[in-house]
Design an enzyme around this catalytic site. Sequence first.
Site, PDB file in Angstrom:
ATOM      1  N   LYS A 110      57.174  56.787  36.600  1.00 38.21           N
ATOM      2  CA  LYS A 110      56.123  57.062  37.593  1.00 38.21           C
ATOM      3  C   LYS A 110      56.371  58.411  38.268  1.00 38.21           C
ATOM      4  O   LYS A 110      55.440  59.166  38.530  1.00 38.21           O
ATOM      5  CB  LYS A 110      56.059  55.941  38.628  1.00 38.21           C
ATOM      6  CG  LYS A 110      55.824  54.585  37.959  1.00 38.21           C
ATOM      7  CD  LYS A 110      54.667  53.826  38.546  1.00 38.21           C
ATOM      8  CE  LYS A 110      54.081  52.788  37.604  1.00 38.21           C
ATOM      9  NZ  LYS A 110      54.887  51.602  37.376  1.00 38.21           N
ATOM     10  N   LYS A 190      48.976  51.867  22.682  1.00 35.65           N
ATOM     11  CA  LYS A 190      49.215  50.536  23.223  1.00 35.65           C
ATOM     12  C   LYS A 190      48.029  50.116  24.097  1.00 35.65           C
ATOM     13  O   LYS A 190      47.519  50.928  24.867  1.00 35.65           O
ATOM     14  CB  LYS A 190      50.493  50.581  24.077  1.00 35.65           C
ATOM     15  CG  LYS A 190      50.794  49.295  24.811  1.00 35.65           C
ATOM     16  CD  LYS A 190      51.974  49.431  25.761  1.00 35.65           C
ATOM     17  CE  LYS A 190      51.996  48.213  26.681  1.00 35.65           C
ATOM     18  NZ  LYS A 190      53.092  48.143  27.603  1.00 35.65           N
ATOM     19  N   LYS A 193      45.471  48.926  30.505  1.00 35.09           N
ATOM     20  CA  LYS A 193      44.388  49.198  31.442  1.00 35.09           C
ATOM     21  C   LYS A 193      44.342  50.687  31.774  1.00 35.09           C
ATOM     22  O   LYS A 193      43.277  51.282  31.897  1.00 35.09           O
ATOM     23  CB  LYS A 193      44.637  48.374  32.704  1.00 35.09           C
ATOM     24  CG  LYS A 193      43.466  48.333  33.621  1.00 35.09           C
ATOM     25  CD  LYS A 193      43.830  47.606  34.903  1.00 35.09           C
ATOM     26  CE  LYS A 193      42.890  48.033  36.000  1.00 35.09           C
ATOM     27  NZ  LYS A 193      43.451  47.840  37.326  1.00 35.09           N
TER      28      LYS A 193
HETATM   29  P1  AMP Z   1      50.920  44.750  32.599  1.00 32.07           P
HETATM   30  O1  AMP Z   1      49.481  44.434  32.710  1.00 32.07           O
HETATM   31  O2  AMP Z   1      51.198  46.034  31.897  1.00 32.07           O
HETATM   32  O3  AMP Z   1      51.677  44.593  33.900  1.00 32.07           O
HETATM   33  O4  AMP Z   1      51.553  43.654  31.633  1.00 32.07           O
HETATM   34  C1  AMP Z   1      51.634  42.274  31.926  1.00 32.07           C
HETATM   35  C2  AMP Z   1      52.336  41.581  30.770  1.00 32.07           C
HETATM   36  O5  AMP Z   1      51.593  41.749  29.546  1.00 32.07           O
HETATM   37  C3  AMP Z   1      53.734  42.152  30.492  1.00 32.07           C
HETATM   38  O6  AMP Z   1      54.626  41.081  30.185  1.00 32.07           O
HETATM   39  C4  AMP Z   1      53.551  43.024  29.282  1.00 32.07           C
HETATM   40  O7  AMP Z   1      54.710  43.053  28.476  1.00 32.07           O
HETATM   41  C5  AMP Z   1      52.380  42.371  28.539  1.00 32.07           C
HETATM   42  N1  AMP Z   1      51.572  43.418  27.859  1.00 32.07           N
HETATM   43  C6  AMP Z   1      50.772  44.337  28.458  1.00 32.07           C
HETATM   44  N2  AMP Z   1      50.153  45.136  27.544  1.00 32.07           N
HETATM   45  C7  AMP Z   1      50.582  44.716  26.332  1.00 32.07           C
HETATM   46  C8  AMP Z   1      50.313  45.132  24.978  1.00 32.07           C
HETATM   47  N3  AMP Z   1      49.465  46.112  24.682  1.00 32.07           N
HETATM   48  N4  AMP Z   1      50.938  44.465  23.979  1.00 32.07           N
HETATM   49  C9  AMP Z   1      51.789  43.420  24.258  1.00 32.07           C
HETATM   50  N5  AMP Z   1      52.080  42.985  25.495  1.00 32.07           N
HETATM   51  C10 AMP Z   1      51.493  43.604  26.531  1.00 32.07           C
END
Ligand code: AMP
Length: 326
Positions: A110, A190, A193
């Site tokens: 960040k 990847k 959001k």
């Molecule tokens: P986040 O929304 O990035 O805080 O992610 C919340 C959870 O979803 C975390 O455990 C991440 O590891 C999983 N996650 C988020 N994006 C992905 C992705 N593109 N592929 C696999 N897991 C994801």
Amino acid sequence: MRILSGIQPSGEPHLGNYFGAMRQHVELMAKGEAIYFLADYHSMTSIRDAGERRRYTRELALDYLALGLDPERAILYRQSDLPEVCELAWILTTVTPMGLLERAHSFKDKVAQGLAVNHGLFAYPVLMAADILIYNADIVPVGQDQKQHLEMTRDIAGAFNHAYGREVFKLPDPMILEHVAVVPGTDGRKMSKSYGNTIRMFAPQGEIKKAVMGIVTDSTPVDQPKDVSASLFQLWALFATESERAALFARAKAGGLGYGEVKKDLLARITAHFAPLRERRAQWEQRGHDVEDVLRDGARRAREIARPVLEAARDAAGLGAAKAGA
Ligand code: AMP
Ligand code: TRP
């Protein structure tokens, strides 16, 4: 076996969250005492709009219930309904070396991105350690990106036990959810959001259709062999059985399979997969109060487990009145 995990209410979840975390949380419910929470305190490091936080938190609760989280079996609660965790975070913060936090990848990333970082973001791993240690959780299922945070949790637990000479905290085992690789987004990066390349699982049908049809593909003509590592094929495979996957990938490699056909089929599969979940979500949504009841009951049950652990930490550290006979 006690299983614990949390997810930040930071926007409507997408297929990456579903395959990477939430679906597996729901499946793990059968393997032990599962506790899942909506990490609204954590979301304060990024979201500054109260209404938005409430909405996202409620939406995330609905999402978990839609996916089949059974509130009779697993505990689902809102992190801020258990403010005890903030007290434990303070207790832990006093035994956490600065250097440990300074090495955190997520914080360094960040800073590198030039974001205006706050102390909450810096101290985030300590709150996360408190989330876990307050239940003496055995297993913490998280994605690869959270691995370092779990290592820090173990270090922090050890530092407290060492400082006060008591084994108050158990060192939790991470359970890295690796069998699902990173879910790619519609642009090949990847799914995230922050990249605007997501497919939100409970979005209106029109939005899902637009996202699927917009998955970026190259200009290989229909009759030519296709690269099955492209995100279109990888996303499609998430909704297919092993044998279906082998068959479609063989067709793709042979040539003669057009991207349009795969997109249409992917859309149909996403629609069919989430239809019963949407239905369940709509039912919970109609019974608005029930969701609050689930969260309230979840917090009550969570507190029963957390309270004695917090008391043990307070006692070890000499906080509050001494226990009779001590
Ligand atoms: P986040 O929304 O990035 O805080 O992610 C919340 C959870 O979803 C975390 O455990 C991440 O590891 C999983 N996650 C988020 N994006 C992905 C992705 N593109 N592929 C696999 N897991 C994801
Ligand atoms: N940091 C996790 C994420 O961003 C969410 C989280 C907060 C969490 N506290 C936790 C996960 C405790 C597991 C255990 O995905």
